[in-house]
Design an enzyme around this catalytic site. Structure first.
Site, PDB file in Angstrom:
ATOM      1  N   ASP A   1      -8.425  21.919  -7.840  1.00  0.00           N
ATOM      2  CA  ASP A   1      -8.616  20.861  -8.835  1.00  0.00           C
ATOM      3  C   ASP A   1      -7.960  21.368 -10.119  1.00  0.00           C
ATOM      4  O   ASP A   1      -8.490  22.259 -10.795  1.00  0.00           O
ATOM      5  CB  ASP A   1     -10.115  20.586  -9.038  1.00  0.00           C
ATOM      6  CG  ASP A   1     -10.358  19.418 -10.000  1.00  0.00           C
ATOM      7  OD1 ASP A   1      -9.504  19.185 -10.884  1.00  0.00           O
ATOM      8  OD2 ASP A   1     -11.407  18.757  -9.878  1.00  0.00           O
TER       9      ASP A   1
ATOM     10  N   TYR B   1     -16.691  20.581  -9.864  1.00  0.00           N
ATOM     11  CA  TYR B   1     -17.146  19.301 -10.421  1.00  0.00           C
ATOM     12  C   TYR B   1     -18.274  18.752  -9.525  1.00  0.00           C
ATOM     13  O   TYR B   1     -18.139  18.747  -8.293  1.00  0.00           O
ATOM     14  CB  TYR B   1     -15.934  18.372 -10.451  1.00  0.00           C
ATOM     15  CG  TYR B   1     -16.156  16.961 -10.875  1.00  0.00           C
ATOM     16  CD1 TYR B   1     -16.694  16.659 -12.110  1.00  0.00           C
ATOM     17  CD2 TYR B   1     -15.774  15.917 -10.029  1.00  0.00           C
ATOM     18  CE1 TYR B   1     -16.869  15.339 -12.500  1.00  0.00           C
ATOM     19  CE2 TYR B   1     -15.935  14.597 -10.416  1.00  0.00           C
ATOM     20  CZ  TYR B   1     -16.492  14.318 -11.648  1.00  0.00           C
ATOM     21  OH  TYR B   1     -16.654  13.009 -12.029  1.00  0.00           O
TER      22      TYR B   1
ATOM     23  N   ARG C   1       0.823  -1.217   0.000  1.00  0.00           N
ATOM     24  CA  ARG C   1       0.000   0.000   0.000  1.00  0.00           C
ATOM     25  C   ARG C   1       0.860   1.272   0.000  1.00  0.00           C
ATOM     26  O   ARG C   1       0.410   2.326  -0.413  1.00  0.00           O
ATOM     27  CB  ARG C   1      -0.959  -0.044   1.199  1.00  0.00           C
ATOM     28  CG  ARG C   1      -1.974   1.054   1.235  1.00  0.00           C
ATOM     29  CD  ARG C   1      -3.283   0.626   1.928  1.00  0.00           C
ATOM     30  NE  ARG C   1      -3.089  -0.222   3.080  1.00  0.00           N
ATOM     31  CZ  ARG C   1      -2.844   0.226   4.321  1.00  0.00           C
ATOM     32  NH1 ARG C   1      -2.735   1.503   4.563  1.00  0.00           N
ATOM     33  NH2 ARG C   1      -2.707  -0.634   5.317  1.00  0.00           N
TER      34      ARG C   1
ATOM     35  N   LYS D   1      -7.946  11.807 -16.792  1.00  0.00           N
ATOM     36  CA  LYS D   1      -8.131  12.632 -18.004  1.00  0.00           C
ATOM     37  C   LYS D   1      -6.827  12.679 -18.817  1.00  0.00           C
ATOM     38  O   LYS D   1      -6.436  11.680 -19.384  1.00  0.00           O
ATOM     39  CB  LYS D   1      -8.620  14.030 -17.622  1.00  0.00           C
ATOM     40  CG  LYS D   1      -9.719  14.045 -16.565  1.00  0.00           C
ATOM     41  CD  LYS D   1     -10.983  13.346 -16.993  1.00  0.00           C
ATOM     42  CE  LYS D   1     -12.020  13.401 -15.872  1.00  0.00           C
ATOM     43  NZ  LYS D   1     -13.059  12.416 -15.973  1.00  0.00           N
TER      44      LYS D   1
HETATM   45  C1  LIG Z   1     -12.612  18.594 -13.151  1.00  0.00           C
HETATM   46  C2  LIG Z   1     -12.749  17.175 -12.703  1.00  0.00           C
HETATM   47  N1  LIG Z   1     -12.270  16.831 -11.508  1.00  0.00           N
HETATM   48  C3  LIG Z   1     -12.376  15.574 -11.047  1.00  0.00           C
HETATM   49  C4  LIG Z   1     -12.979  14.587 -11.787  1.00  0.00           C
HETATM   50  C5  LIG Z   1     -13.117  13.211 -11.208  1.00  0.00           C
HETATM   51  O1  LIG Z   1     -12.300  12.283 -11.785  1.00  0.00           O
HETATM   52  P1  LIG Z   1     -12.621  10.708 -11.730  1.00  0.00           P
HETATM   53  O2  LIG Z   1     -13.668  10.468 -12.758  1.00  0.00           O
HETATM   54  O3  LIG Z   1     -11.309  10.073 -12.018  1.00  0.00           O
HETATM   55  O4  LIG Z   1     -13.118  10.403 -10.349  1.00  0.00           O
HETATM   56  C6  LIG Z   1     -13.484  14.899 -13.055  1.00  0.00           C
HETATM   57  C7  LIG Z   1     -14.127  13.855 -13.890  1.00  0.00           C
HETATM   58  O5  LIG Z   1     -14.845  14.131 -14.827  1.00  0.00           O
HETATM   59  C8  LIG Z   1     -13.384  16.230 -13.520  1.00  0.00           C
HETATM   60  O6  LIG Z   1     -13.898  16.594 -14.712  1.00  0.00           O
END
Ligand SMILES: Cc1ncc(COP(=O)(O)O)c(C=O)c1O
Length: 391
Positions: A181, A109, A56, A206
């Site tokens: 983020d 998000y 881990r 992404k």
């Molecule tokens: C700006 C943003 N942050 C976080 C996430 C979350 O990522 P995950 O789908 O890997 O949980 C997304 C997913 O679409 C996103 O667009």
């Protein structure tokens, strides 16, 4: 210091991780075994310093990927999570306790907002949403118990670009942790630690992975916040599969050229959309019509394939006809892969608390992929024909 394209090729490839190979190998392990008490004591004493201790805590695949991400984003250390959402929620929990208060950007998000609403509130942690364009005015919202100021820039769907340094300066005056983020910036086009961010979170799902086949999250912190982030994330049981980390590291090698092409094609499409009568406004950070565009010009070194626009017309039947017939822009909730995606949103206002959405018609979010851009424009053009025919 190497230029960014060179960093994407070399990051994380230390000889102790690659051991003569070009790529750090996939090293799978739960258990690490020791032949002597002395060796075991050494591992225990150095378990947080990239020494093999227990699965881990990571193997060399993890150490190489985390080194690469810390170098790209410019932080002291990086921790990995099984998704971007896990990275966001764990990084927040790492710095919060009952009775604290969070300032959350209104265009975050959606699952980040859901976490605030459905989990933090139950832990007696209060959340206040703020206008993404608030800048230094955020000081008026900071309370004695405010612990985290959370930013997402540009914000999900509506793409407002925040004044990160102005917010960070005020937040630090009040001893708040500044968390961003940074998925859109990807650590490539926005360098969070140069602008006062303490913890930068990414859905590596992404652009880092870049091929729509792995879920992965990262949180990278500055020197001051790294030990708490690392130890709390470990305590909460977070880790990621070495196979996924290997694929993400493969993604990093082409990050520069991929983003360059995503950017070029998206800009061409956005300019074409600007001339269409079906389009009310373009929400692309590089366009002056995007709220916060001046911060983009000041703080970012480039853009990518993700942006939105607002339709000037359309009912549900028209939008359905437009979306149903797309050849290249498939409907899907993610972005950042090699393929183009399209998403229509009718209800922006229902996802906002303190900001007012001024437009009547649907928002369309595009992820412009690596297909030939003229094919993509033809696809959108035929989509507008179907929209018009259905009205
Ligand atoms: C700006 C943003 N942050 C976080 C996430 C979350 O990522 P995950 O789908 O890997 O949980 C997304 C997913 O679409 C996103 O667009």
């Amino acid at each position: 210091m190497s230029k960014k394209e060179t960093v994407y090729v070399s990051a994380g490839r230390k000889p102790q991780w690659t051991r003569g190979l070009v790529n750090p190998p996939v090293e799978r392990a739960s258990t690490v075994v020791f032949d002597s008490v002395e060796q075991m004591k050494h591992a225990v004493a150095n378990k947080s310093k990239q020494v093999l201790y227990y699965g881990r805590r990571g193997t060399t695949t993890n150490f190489a990927f985390c080194d690469a991400m810390a170098e790209i984003e410019g932080g002291a250390g990086c921790y990995v999570y099984p998704s971007g959402t896990a990275a966001i929620t764990t990084a927040m929990l790492a710095f919060l306790k009952s009775g604290d208060h969070v300032l959350m950007v209104d265009n975050a998000y959606e699952p980040t907002r859901a976490f605030c609403q459905n989990v933090l509130k139950g832990f007696n942690i209060d959340v206040t949403y703020y206008d993404p364009l608030i800048g230094a005015g955020i000081e008026a919202l900071i309370q004695e118990n405010t612990k985290i100021v959370f930013l997402e820039s540009p914000g999900s769907l509506t793409m407002e670009v925040q004044d990160v340094p102005a917010i960070a300066e005020v937040a630090h005056k009040h001893n708040c942790v500044v968390m961003l983020d940074n998925t859109w910036g990807a650590g490539v086009n926005f360098k969070p630690f140069d602008y006062g961010v303490d913890v930068s979170v990414q859905a590596a799902t992404k652009y880092i992975v870049g091929h729509s086949d792995v879920m992965l999250g990262t949180a990278t912190a500055n020197e001051k916040h790294w030990p708490v982030l690392r130890e709390k994330s470990y305590t909460l049981g977070m880790c990621a599969s070495p196979d996924d980390l290997y694929l993400a590291m493969r993604g990093i090698r082409t990050l520069g050229v991929r983003l360059q092409q995503h950017q070029e094609s998206a800009l061409k499409i956005a300019r074409w959309l600007e001339s269409r009568e079906e389009v009310e406004t373009i929400l692309h950070p590089a366009f002056s019509s995007c709220p916060g565009h001046e911060m983009f010009t000041r703080d970012f070194t480039g853009s990518n394939g993700l942006f939105s626009f607002v339709l000037s017309k359309g009912n549900q039947a028209g939008i359905t006809a437009m979306l149903d017939g797309m050849s290249h822009f498939k409907m899907g909730y993610s972005w950042g892969g090699f393929e183009s995606l399209i998403l229509a949103v009718n209800s922006v206002q229902s996802m906002r608390t303190v900001t007012t959405w001024p437009y009547e018609h649907a928002l369309i979010r595009l992820h412009v992929g690596l297909e030939n851009v003229d094919d993509l424009i033809a696809d959108l053009s035929a989509g507008f024909d179907r929209l018009n025919a259905a009205l």
